[in-house]
Design a protein around this motif. Structure first.
Motif, mmCIF file in Angstrom:
data_model
loop_
_atom_site.group_PDB
_atom_site.id
_atom_site.type_symbol
_atom_site.label_atom_id
_atom_site.label_comp_id
_atom_site.label_asym_id
_atom_site.label_seq_id
_atom_site.Cartn_x
_atom_site.Cartn_y
_atom_site.Cartn_z
ATOM 1 N N UNK A 134 2.352 -9.792 3.071
ATOM 2 C CA UNK A 134 1.306 -9.097 3.809
ATOM 3 C C UNK A 134 1.653 -7.678 4.204
ATOM 4 N N UNK A 135 2.899 -7.265 3.988
ATOM 5 C CA UNK A 135 3.336 -5.914 4.366
ATOM 6 C C UNK A 135 3.540 -5.006 3.153
ATOM 7 N N UNK A 136 3.246 -5.523 1.947
ATOM 8 C CA UNK A 136 3.460 -4.733 0.731
ATOM 9 C C UNK A 136 2.643 -3.447 0.746
ATOM 10 N N UNK A 137 1.370 -3.528 1.117
ATOM 11 C CA UNK A 137 0.499 -2.348 1.100
ATOM 12 C C UNK A 137 1.026 -1.270 2.043
ATOM 13 N N UNK A 138 1.476 -1.676 3.220
ATOM 14 C CA UNK A 138 2.015 -0.701 4.181
ATOM 15 C C UNK A 138 3.277 -0.040 3.635
ATOM 16 N N UNK A 139 4.133 -0.825 2.981
ATOM 17 C CA UNK A 139 5.355 -0.270 2.403
ATOM 18 C C UNK A 139 5.031 0.711 1.275
ATOM 19 N N UNK A 140 4.119 0.323 0.394
ATOM 20 C CA UNK A 140 3.794 1.143 -0.774
ATOM 21 C C UNK A 140 2.989 2.391 -0.415
ATOM 22 N N UNK A 141 2.285 2.382 0.704
ATOM 23 C CA UNK A 141 1.378 3.474 1.064
ATOM 24 C C UNK A 141 2.049 4.840 1.069
ATOM 25 N N UNK A 142 3.295 4.931 1.495
ATOM 26 C CA UNK A 142 3.977 6.226 1.612
ATOM 27 C C UNK A 142 4.555 6.727 0.290
ATOM 28 N N UNK A 143 4.593 5.879 -0.723
ATOM 29 C CA UNK A 143 5.186 6.294 -2.002
ATOM 30 C C UNK A 143 4.307 7.338 -2.687
ATOM 31 N N UNK A 144 4.939 8.285 -3.403
ATOM 32 C CA UNK A 144 4.150 9.278 -4.128
ATOM 33 C C UNK A 144 3.439 8.642 -5.318
ATOM 34 N N UNK A 145 2.404 9.289 -5.789
ATOM 35 C CA UNK A 145 1.656 8.784 -6.942
ATOM 36 C C UNK A 145 2.540 8.654 -8.177
ATOM 37 N N UNK A 146 3.609 9.435 -8.248
ATOM 38 C CA UNK A 146 4.514 9.353 -9.395
ATOM 39 C C UNK A 146 5.268 8.036 -9.432
ATOM 40 N N UNK A 147 5.159 7.219 -8.379
ATOM 41 C CA UNK A 147 5.770 5.890 -8.382
ATOM 42 C C UNK A 147 5.020 4.945 -9.310
ATOM 43 N N UNK A 148 3.780 5.296 -9.638
ATOM 44 C CA UNK A 148 3.011 4.471 -10.576
ATOM 45 C C UNK A 148 3.679 4.508 -11.942
ATOM 46 N N UNK A 149 3.631 3.408 -12.680
ATOM 47 C CA UNK A 149 4.239 3.419 -14.014
ATOM 48 C C UNK A 149 3.430 4.299 -14.975
ATOM 49 N N UNK A 150 4.061 5.358 -15.442
ATOM 50 C CA UNK A 150 3.476 6.296 -16.408
ATOM 51 C C UNK A 150 2.080 6.773 -16.016
ATOM 52 N N UNK A 151 1.954 7.424 -14.855
ATOM 53 C CA UNK A 151 0.625 7.903 -14.468
ATOM 54 C C UNK A 151 0.188 9.045 -15.387
ATOM 55 N N UNK A 152 -1.063 9.061 -15.792
ATOM 56 C CA UNK A 152 -1.536 10.155 -16.650
ATOM 57 C C UNK A 152 -1.453 11.493 -15.910
#
Length: 172
Positions: A134-152
């Motif tokens: 239940x805390x995954x979204x809060x943890x991931x929220x601060x990550x930069x968009x470049x954390x996404x796998x191969x973002x266009x």
């Protein structure tokens, strides 16, 4: 930047360079052009393979289902064993300690409800971290968009124009 000796391609990248867009498979030349401050090391692949096998052996004390995600990176299913520890953090700490003891290599361990969250938590673990359900979204929220796998790149450019730079802003 860790390079394969035979073709000078990137095997692994330190986190700050990954944030700058350097990825495994990139050529040394392209990395030098984008990041002139980068340092390069040639991989001793036989030693890395041996260390990878040692890590996998150490993890087998905790789980029989072990999935590799590249040299020195693993996912293990801990659903059954987590109940034998006082907390998920205690289990993550035990895994990190055991792998360090058996391999003499530094190890970080993270436990989360999904692989994406666990992989990013492991990058911040010192040496262990657990992200509660239940805390995954809060943890991931601060990550930069470049954390996404191969973002266009075009998507990143357009989101930047709207002032969106983190996963939390993107999710909202």
């Amino acid at each position: 930047v860790l390079l394969r000796p035979w073709d000078q391609r990137v095997l692994e990248v330190a986190h700050p360079l990954r944030a700058a867009g350097v990825r495994p498979g990139d050529s040394r030349r392209s990395v030098e052009q984008r990041c002139p401050h980068a340092r390069f090391l040639l991989a001793a692949e036989a030693r890395y393979q041996q260390a990878h096998q040692q890590l996998e052996s150490a993890l087998s004390a905790f789980c029989t289902r072990i999935e590799t995600d590249g040299l020195g990176k693993f996912f293990i299913a801990v659903t059954a064993i987590v109940r034998t520890f006082r907390s998920e953090t205690a289990l993550a700490t035990a895994v990190a300690q055991q792998t360090r003891f058996e391999t003499q290599l530094p190890a970080t361990t993270a436990i989360a409800g999904d692989k994406f969250t666990a992989a990013h938590a492991a990058l911040q673990a010192r040496p262990a971290r657990a992200i509660p359900a239940g805390k995954q979204a809060a943890f991931l929220a601060a990550l930069p968009l470049t954390a996404l796998p191969e973002p266009p790149p075009e998507m990143l450019r357009r989101l930047h124009l709207f002032g969106i730079s983190t996963l939390g802003e993107f999710a909202r």
